[in-house]
Design an enzyme around this catalytic site. Structure first.
Site, PDB file in Angstrom:
ATOM      1  N   ASN A 156       0.856  -1.190   0.000  1.00 14.19           N
ATOM      2  CA  ASN A 156       0.000   0.000   0.000  1.00 14.19           C
ATOM      3  C   ASN A 156       0.897   1.248   0.000  1.00 14.19           C
ATOM      4  O   ASN A 156       1.700   1.443   0.920  1.00 14.19           O
ATOM      5  CB  ASN A 156      -0.902  -0.040   1.250  1.00 14.19           C
ATOM      6  CG  ASN A 156      -1.802   1.177   1.349  1.00 14.19           C
ATOM      7  OD1 ASN A 156      -1.376   2.291   1.084  1.00 14.19           O
ATOM      8  ND2 ASN A 156      -3.041   0.969   1.741  1.00 14.19           N
ATOM      9  N   ASP A 203      -0.065   4.504  -0.096  1.00 15.63           N
ATOM     10  CA  ASP A 203      -0.763   5.744   0.282  1.00 15.63           C
ATOM     11  C   ASP A 203       0.151   6.792   0.906  1.00 15.63           C
ATOM     12  O   ASP A 203       0.032   7.987   0.631  1.00 15.63           O
ATOM     13  CB  ASP A 203      -1.835   5.460   1.347  1.00 15.63           C
ATOM     14  CG  ASP A 203      -2.999   4.663   0.817  1.00 15.63           C
ATOM     15  OD1 ASP A 203      -3.111   4.492  -0.415  1.00 15.63           O
ATOM     16  OD2 ASP A 203      -3.798   4.186   1.651  1.00 15.63           O
ATOM     17  N   HIS A 204       1.047   6.322   1.788  1.00 12.17           N
ATOM     18  CA  HIS A 204       1.766   7.316   2.591  1.00 12.17           C
ATOM     19  C   HIS A 204       2.951   7.943   1.866  1.00 12.17           C
ATOM     20  O   HIS A 204       3.539   8.902   2.365  1.00 12.17           O
ATOM     21  CB  HIS A 204       2.096   6.742   3.963  1.00 12.17           C
ATOM     22  CG  HIS A 204       0.825   6.471   4.717  1.00 12.17           C
ATOM     23  ND1 HIS A 204      -0.061   7.482   5.034  1.00 12.17           N
ATOM     24  CD2 HIS A 204       0.237   5.314   5.108  1.00 12.17           C
ATOM     25  CE1 HIS A 204      -1.122   6.960   5.632  1.00 12.17           C
ATOM     26  NE2 HIS A 204      -0.970   5.644   5.676  1.00 12.17           N
ATOM     27  N   HIS A 230      -5.631   3.593  -1.374  1.00 12.30           N
ATOM     28  CA  HIS A 230      -6.932   3.956  -0.806  1.00 12.30           C
ATOM     29  C   HIS A 230      -7.284   5.363  -1.281  1.00 12.30           C
ATOM     30  O   HIS A 230      -6.637   6.325  -0.883  1.00 12.30           O
ATOM     31  CB  HIS A 230      -6.814   3.903   0.724  1.00 12.30           C
ATOM     32  CG  HIS A 230      -8.094   4.144   1.453  1.00 12.30           C
ATOM     33  ND1 HIS A 230      -8.200   4.028   2.821  1.00 12.30           N
ATOM     34  CD2 HIS A 230      -9.338   4.493   1.033  1.00 12.30           C
ATOM     35  CE1 HIS A 230      -9.428   4.298   3.200  1.00 12.30           C
ATOM     36  NE2 HIS A 230     -10.146   4.594   2.136  1.00 12.30           N
ATOM     37  N   ARG A 267      -9.399   8.062  -0.610  1.00 17.37           N
ATOM     38  CA  ARG A 267     -10.309   8.467   0.471  1.00 17.37           C
ATOM     39  C   ARG A 267     -11.257   9.546  -0.012  1.00 17.37           C
ATOM     40  O   ARG A 267     -10.944  10.309  -0.926  1.00 17.37           O
ATOM     41  CB  ARG A 267      -9.510   8.981   1.669  1.00 17.37           C
ATOM     42  CG  ARG A 267      -8.628   7.907   2.307  1.00 17.37           C
ATOM     43  CD  ARG A 267      -8.039   8.420   3.601  1.00 17.37           C
ATOM     44  NE  ARG A 267      -9.064   8.535   4.611  1.00 17.37           N
ATOM     45  CZ  ARG A 267      -9.269   7.678   5.606  1.00 17.37           C
ATOM     46  NH1 ARG A 267      -8.489   6.633   5.740  1.00 17.37           N
ATOM     47  NH2 ARG A 267     -10.238   7.872   6.467  1.00 17.37           N
ATOM     48  N   ARG A 279      -7.081  12.792   1.215  1.00 14.88           N
ATOM     49  CA  ARG A 279      -5.981  13.289   2.052  1.00 14.88           C
ATOM     50  C   ARG A 279      -4.611  12.791   1.594  1.00 14.88           C
ATOM     51  O   ARG A 279      -3.603  13.380   1.912  1.00 14.88           O
ATOM     52  CB  ARG A 279      -6.209  12.970   3.525  1.00 14.88           C
ATOM     53  CG  ARG A 279      -5.994  11.536   3.905  1.00 14.88           C
ATOM     54  CD  ARG A 279      -6.161  11.335   5.401  1.00 14.88           C
ATOM     55  NE  ARG A 279      -7.527  11.590   5.831  1.00 14.88           N
ATOM     56  CZ  ARG A 279      -8.091  10.992   6.892  1.00 14.88           C
ATOM     57  NH1 ARG A 279      -7.391  10.168   7.638  1.00 14.88           N
ATOM     58  NH2 ARG A 279      -9.349  11.233   7.205  1.00 14.88           N
ATOM     59  N   GLU A 337      -8.731   0.502  -2.466  1.00 13.06           N
ATOM     60  CA  GLU A 337      -9.531   0.557  -1.242  1.00 13.06           C
ATOM     61  C   GLU A 337     -10.423   1.783  -1.315  1.00 13.06           C
ATOM     62  O   GLU A 337      -9.974   2.860  -1.717  1.00 13.06           O
ATOM     63  CB  GLU A 337      -8.621   0.661  -0.016  1.00 13.06           C
ATOM     64  CG  GLU A 337      -7.753  -0.555   0.192  1.00 13.06           C
ATOM     65  CD  GLU A 337      -6.759  -0.374   1.325  1.00 13.06           C
ATOM     66  OE1 GLU A 337      -6.066  -1.349   1.629  1.00 13.06           O
ATOM     67  OE2 GLU A 337      -6.651   0.751   1.863  1.00 13.06           O
ATOM     68  N   THR A 342     -17.108  -2.173  16.356  1.00 13.10           N
ATOM     69  CA  THR A 342     -16.408  -1.657  17.547  1.00 13.10           C
ATOM     70  C   THR A 342     -14.912  -1.507  17.314  1.00 13.10           C
ATOM     71  O   THR A 342     -14.320  -0.496  17.671  1.00 13.10           O
ATOM     72  CB  THR A 342     -16.588  -2.631  18.757  1.00 13.10           C
ATOM     73  OG1 THR A 342     -17.398  -3.711  18.328  1.00 13.10           O
ATOM     74  CG2 THR A 342     -17.149  -1.918  19.941  1.00 13.10           C
ATOM     75  N   GLU A 347     -10.845  -9.268   3.948  1.00 21.76           N
ATOM     76  CA  GLU A 347      -9.544  -8.902   4.497  1.00 21.76           C
ATOM     77  C   GLU A 347      -9.752  -8.709   5.994  1.00 21.76           C
ATOM     78  O   GLU A 347     -10.509  -7.825   6.417  1.00 21.76           O
ATOM     79  CB  GLU A 347      -9.017  -7.624   3.851  1.00 21.76           C
ATOM     80  CG  GLU A 347      -7.654  -7.251   4.420  1.00 21.76           C
ATOM     81  CD  GLU A 347      -6.907  -6.222   3.586  1.00 21.76           C
ATOM     82  OE1 GLU A 347      -7.049  -6.217   2.354  1.00 21.76           O
ATOM     83  OE2 GLU A 347      -6.187  -5.427   4.206  1.00 21.76           O
ATOM     84  N   HIS A 358      -3.353  -4.381   8.157  1.00 21.51           N
ATOM     85  CA  HIS A 358      -3.411  -3.165   8.993  1.00 21.51           C
ATOM     86  C   HIS A 358      -2.475  -3.299  10.188  1.00 21.51           C
ATOM     87  O   HIS A 358      -2.588  -4.237  10.967  1.00 21.51           O
ATOM     88  CB  HIS A 358      -4.825  -2.818   9.488  1.00 21.51           C
ATOM     89  CG  HIS A 358      -4.973  -1.334   9.697  1.00 21.51           C
ATOM     90  ND1 HIS A 358      -4.545  -0.696  10.830  1.00 21.51           N
ATOM     91  CD2 HIS A 358      -5.455  -0.362   8.885  1.00 21.51           C
ATOM     92  CE1 HIS A 358      -4.759   0.602  10.718  1.00 21.51           C
ATOM     93  NE2 HIS A 358      -5.308   0.838   9.537  1.00 21.51           N
ATOM     94  N   GLY A 359      -1.534  -2.370  10.253  1.00 20.56           N
ATOM     95  CA  GLY A 359      -0.624  -2.307  11.402  1.00 20.56           C
ATOM     96  C   GLY A 359       0.462  -3.365  11.391  1.00 20.56           C
ATOM     97  O   GLY A 359       1.143  -3.564  12.404  1.00 20.56           O
ATOM     98  N   HIS A 376       1.792   1.446   5.896  1.00 17.89           N
ATOM     99  CA  HIS A 376       2.438   2.481   6.706  1.00 17.89           C
ATOM    100  C   HIS A 376       3.845   2.093   7.150  1.00 17.89           C
ATOM    101  O   HIS A 376       4.795   2.872   7.018  1.00 17.89           O
ATOM    102  CB  HIS A 376       1.557   2.812   7.918  1.00 17.89           C
ATOM    103  CG  HIS A 376       2.064   3.955   8.725  1.00 17.89           C
ATOM    104  ND1 HIS A 376       2.917   3.782   9.787  1.00 17.89           N
ATOM    105  CD2 HIS A 376       1.879   5.287   8.600  1.00 17.89           C
ATOM    106  CE1 HIS A 376       3.218   4.969  10.291  1.00 17.89           C
ATOM    107  NE2 HIS A 376       2.600   5.897   9.597  1.00 17.89           N
TER     108      HIS A 376
HETATM  109  N1  PXP Z   1      -5.752  -3.053   4.563  1.00 14.94           N
HETATM  110  C1  PXP Z   1      -6.704  -2.095   4.531  1.00 14.94           C
HETATM  111  C2  PXP Z   1      -8.074  -2.469   4.117  1.00 14.94           C
HETATM  112  C3  PXP Z   1      -6.391  -0.768   4.851  1.00 14.94           C
HETATM  113  O1  PXP Z   1      -7.354   0.174   4.812  1.00 14.94           O
HETATM  114  C4  PXP Z   1      -5.073  -0.448   5.196  1.00 14.94           C
HETATM  115  C5  PXP Z   1      -4.703   0.957   5.523  1.00 14.94           C
HETATM  116  O2  PXP Z   1      -4.952   1.786   4.437  1.00 14.94           O
HETATM  117  C6  PXP Z   1      -4.114  -1.473   5.196  1.00 14.94           C
HETATM  118  C7  PXP Z   1      -4.491  -2.775   4.899  1.00 14.94           C
HETATM  119  C8  PXP Z   1      -2.681  -1.215   5.500  1.00 14.94           C
HETATM  120  O3  PXP Z   1      -2.510  -0.821   6.830  1.00 14.94           O
HETATM  121  P1  PXP Z   1      -1.112  -0.250   7.258  1.00 14.94           P
HETATM  122  O4  PXP Z   1      -0.894   1.026   6.502  1.00 14.94           O
HETATM  123  O5  PXP Z   1      -1.252  -0.051   8.725  1.00 14.94           O
HETATM  124  O6  PXP Z   1      -0.081  -1.282   6.905  1.00 14.94           O
END
Ligand code: PXP
Length: 253
Positions: free
Chosen positions: A11, A13-14, A47, A49, A53, A77, A108, A158, A201-202, A224
């Protein structure tokens, strides 16, 4: 011998977050995607958004162009909105992952509330599928959400690993172990219902192993950490290392 290749979706994005901090065109997420592809990524994820952003509409066009040129799958995404649906129908990415952006769309922990928003999400899934994109739903490893996803017409889930990563960051071993077990059980439940299982994620070098070792998980999407760490050692090296860690975890599972 490696037990089942596990794909890495990078990903980017950043890279756009850093670019947008100054405006202008550098660093370019499409260039990052090219490096990711050359470094062994199995796909590119971005993604778009609602507030733009980081990734822009123009970035998505260029990413799709690059992916078509290189034969890489693009995973877009997006929120389950009419605006995004129109863009995805025009762009026709290989895959679309529906994610929550607003508070009321989330469960939640933070995954998409597929069970609660079934009637709204189902038509969007159908239209995306009709347009040729494979649809995935970003959800928590909760039995009710997984069942709803299996009934929704999506072919992929996912599983959100954010709470797992957060528990480990907070040194809450007990909570992390409970969430890991839920992810493992959820992956098995989803696969038994005929869904393809992804996770993300994370994820970082230090927490990826136990997730990559889950046999039903065929793809991880990581952003990220890879982009942040590449400041210190370069995107190609970081992707190669993540790949090695994922493969090693799979091999030992
Ligand atoms: N999967 C999805 C669906 C996400 O929205 C994101 C964050 O954009 C990620 C994975 C990747 O998460 P991270 O940037 O924390 O690795």
């Amino acid at each position: 011998m490696m037990k089942g290749h596990i794909r890495l979706g990078v990903n980017i994005d950043h890279i756009a977050t850093v670019r947008n901090a100054r405006g202008g065109v550098h660093p370019d997420p499409a260039e990052g995607a090219r490096v990711a592809i050359e470094s062994g990524a199995d796909g590119v994820t971005a993604h778009l958004r609602e507030d733009r952003r980081h990734i822009t509409d123009d970035d998505m066009e260029r990413l799709q162009h690059l992916c078509l040129e290189t034969g890489m799958p693009l995973n877009m995404e997006m929120a389950a909105t009419d605006e995004m649906l129109d863009i995805a129908k025009r762009l026709k990415p290989h895959a679309v992952c529906l994610v929550p952006e607003r508070r009321e769309e989330r469960t939640t922990e933070g995954g998409l509330d597929v069970a609660g928003r079934h009637n709204q999400i189902m038509p969007i899934i159908r239209k995306l599928s009709d347009s040729g994109s494979r649809v995935s739903l970003f959800i928590e490893a909760e039995p009710g959400q997984i069942e709803a996803a299996a009934r929704s017409g999506a072919s992929v889930i996912e599983i959100h690993t954010g709470a797992y990563a957060h528990a480990l960051d907070s040194a809450d071993e007990e909570k992390a172990a409970d969430i890991l077990q839920a992810v493992q059980t959820g992956a098995a439940q989803g696969a038994a219902l005929g869904l393809e299982i992804h996770a993300g994620h994370g994820l970082t070098f230090s927490n990826v192993a136990d997730i990559a070792a889950i046999r039903e998980v065929v793809e991880l999407n990581i952003g990220h950490f890879l982009i942040g760490e590449s400041i210190f050692s370069g995107l190609d090296e970081v992707i190669h290392k993540m790949r090695r860690l994922m493969n090693a975890a799979r091999d030992m599972a």
